[in-house]
Enzyme design. Structure first.
Site, PDB file in Angstrom:
ATOM      1  CB  VAL A 123      -1.068  -0.129   1.041  1.00  0.00           C
ATOM      2  CG1 VAL A 123      -1.919   1.461   1.190  1.00  0.00           C
ATOM      3  CG2 VAL A 123      -1.789  -1.081   1.202  1.00  0.00           C
ATOM      4  CB  CYS A 124       1.751   3.534  -2.155  1.00  0.00           C
ATOM      5  SG  CYS A 124       2.722   2.232  -3.306  1.00  0.00           S
ATOM      6  CG  LEU A 125      -1.983   6.790   2.431  1.00  0.00           C
ATOM      7  CD1 LEU A 125      -2.597   7.181   1.496  1.00  0.00           C
ATOM      8  CD2 LEU A 125      -3.000   5.886   3.636  1.00  0.00           C
TER       9      LEU A 125
END
Length: 344
Positions: A123-125
């Site tokens: 998850v890229c955040l």
């Protein structure tokens, strides 16, 4: 079938056997046994925040023996290509939490339906320091919470135009960007349907009842959306559960998308039936009224030809009328001259 509104948005459960971080080397389970530790107190505070503030579209389960682990599901919002879908995330808290952000794994089934959600589960955040961002967007040990992380995924990742999450998406011209965005929405919706099939077949533990209840309730809306989209009656992502459409009545979709949904549709019907949905008149055959994108182009050309012929006819009628008026004027002029000559 239990209704989803009877499913607690927050609860403590015991079965953690299928959690993605159960055997992770990063686990700090042995450090959370001391109820007097600062980490333990912080986690209990996080639990209270979640229990009291979760919106209707997010559900969380925590584990009584592994308080460093959580599982959350986010319901796809209306007005996005993810509408009515379910998106599961496994969360692990580091041993020094909250000095470092949580680790988050998206249960992807090997599908990439968003630029920020990888097929591997990454998850890229910005908020969890897995993506670039300004300092105010990064994890802050004194202020950031798990609730903020979940709300950010819902609003910033699973949004109405996920293509723009892709780095460099603004490099192309406006017309091309919109075309690519629409194509990405088609892809995202189809993969959401595929994810739905996988979830019904193998729901995550502690969410079995919720998954079946949710898709039993939303089956009609999802199947109607499939029909609406492939027939171009709404742009992908803009069909709402009440049957209204917030986009132009005609929205062209690709043949690739139509063929994809045609293959998924009978599987959806079958799985929704297994989940307990009462499908009534829904059959396994998708009803496509417009055969292809080329057919829509042909229809537009026919419409243009019809307008052209109509215009010519009107022009011809107008010319005849003009000639008739001109002849009458000449005749009147001759009569006037004759009368004038006879009176002299």
């Amino acid at each position: 079938m239990a209704k989803t509104n009877s499913f607690n948005r927050f609860d403590v459960v015991s079965d953690d056997s299928d959690h993605s971080y159960l055997s992770s080397k990063k686990s700090g389970a042995h450090r959370f046994s001391n109820s007097g530790s600062e980490v333990f107190k912080k986690i209990m505070k996080e639990w209270r925040i979640l229990e009291q503030n979760l919106p209707e579209s997010i559900y969380v389960r925590v584990y009584e023996k592994r308080i460093d682990l959580l599982r959350a599901v986010i319901v796809g919002a209306a007005g996005t290509p993810y509408h009515d879908g379910l998106f599961f995330f496994d969360i692990s808290l580091p041993p020094d939490y909250p000095n470092h952000p949580p680790d988050i794994h998206y249960r992807s089934f090997g599908l990439r339906l968003n630029p920020n959600l990888y097929a591997s589960g990454r998850v890229c955040l910005s908020l969890i320091n897995t993506w670039e961002g300004r300092k105010c967007e990064k994890w802050n040990p004194k202020q950031s919470t798990l609730l903020q992380v979940l709300l950010s995924i819902q609003a910033l990742v699973l949004n109405e135009k996920p293509f723009f999450n892709e780095p460099g998406s603004d490099f192309f011209g406006r017309a091309l960007v919109e075309k690519k965005s629409q194509a990405y929405n088609e892809n995202a919706f189809a993969l959401t349907c595929q994810t739905t099939i996988y979830l019904i077949r193998k729901p995550p533990k502690n969410f079995e009842i919720f998954v079946k209840g949710h898709f039993s309730e939303r089956a009609h809306a999802i199947l109607r959306a499939c029909n609406v989209y492939v027939n171009g009656r709404a742009r992908v992502g803009y069909y709402s559960i009440d049957g209204s459409c917030s986009s132009p009545p005609i929205a062209r979709v690709s043949d690739k998308f139509k063929n994809w949904i045609q293959k998924l549709y009978p599987q959806l019907v079958k799985e929704f039936g297994i989940a307990g949905a009462s499908l009534g008149t829904y059959v396994e055959q998708l009803n496509i009224h417009e055969s292809s994108e080329k057919q829509q182009e042909t229809d537009q050309k026919k419409k243009g030809i019809f307008k052209s012929i109509t215009k010519r006819i009107k022009q011809a009628l107008g010319l005849k009328k003009s000639d008739q008026n001109g002849n009458e004027a000449i005749k009147a002029h001759k009569e006037k001259r004759l009368n004038k000559g006879s009176s002299g």
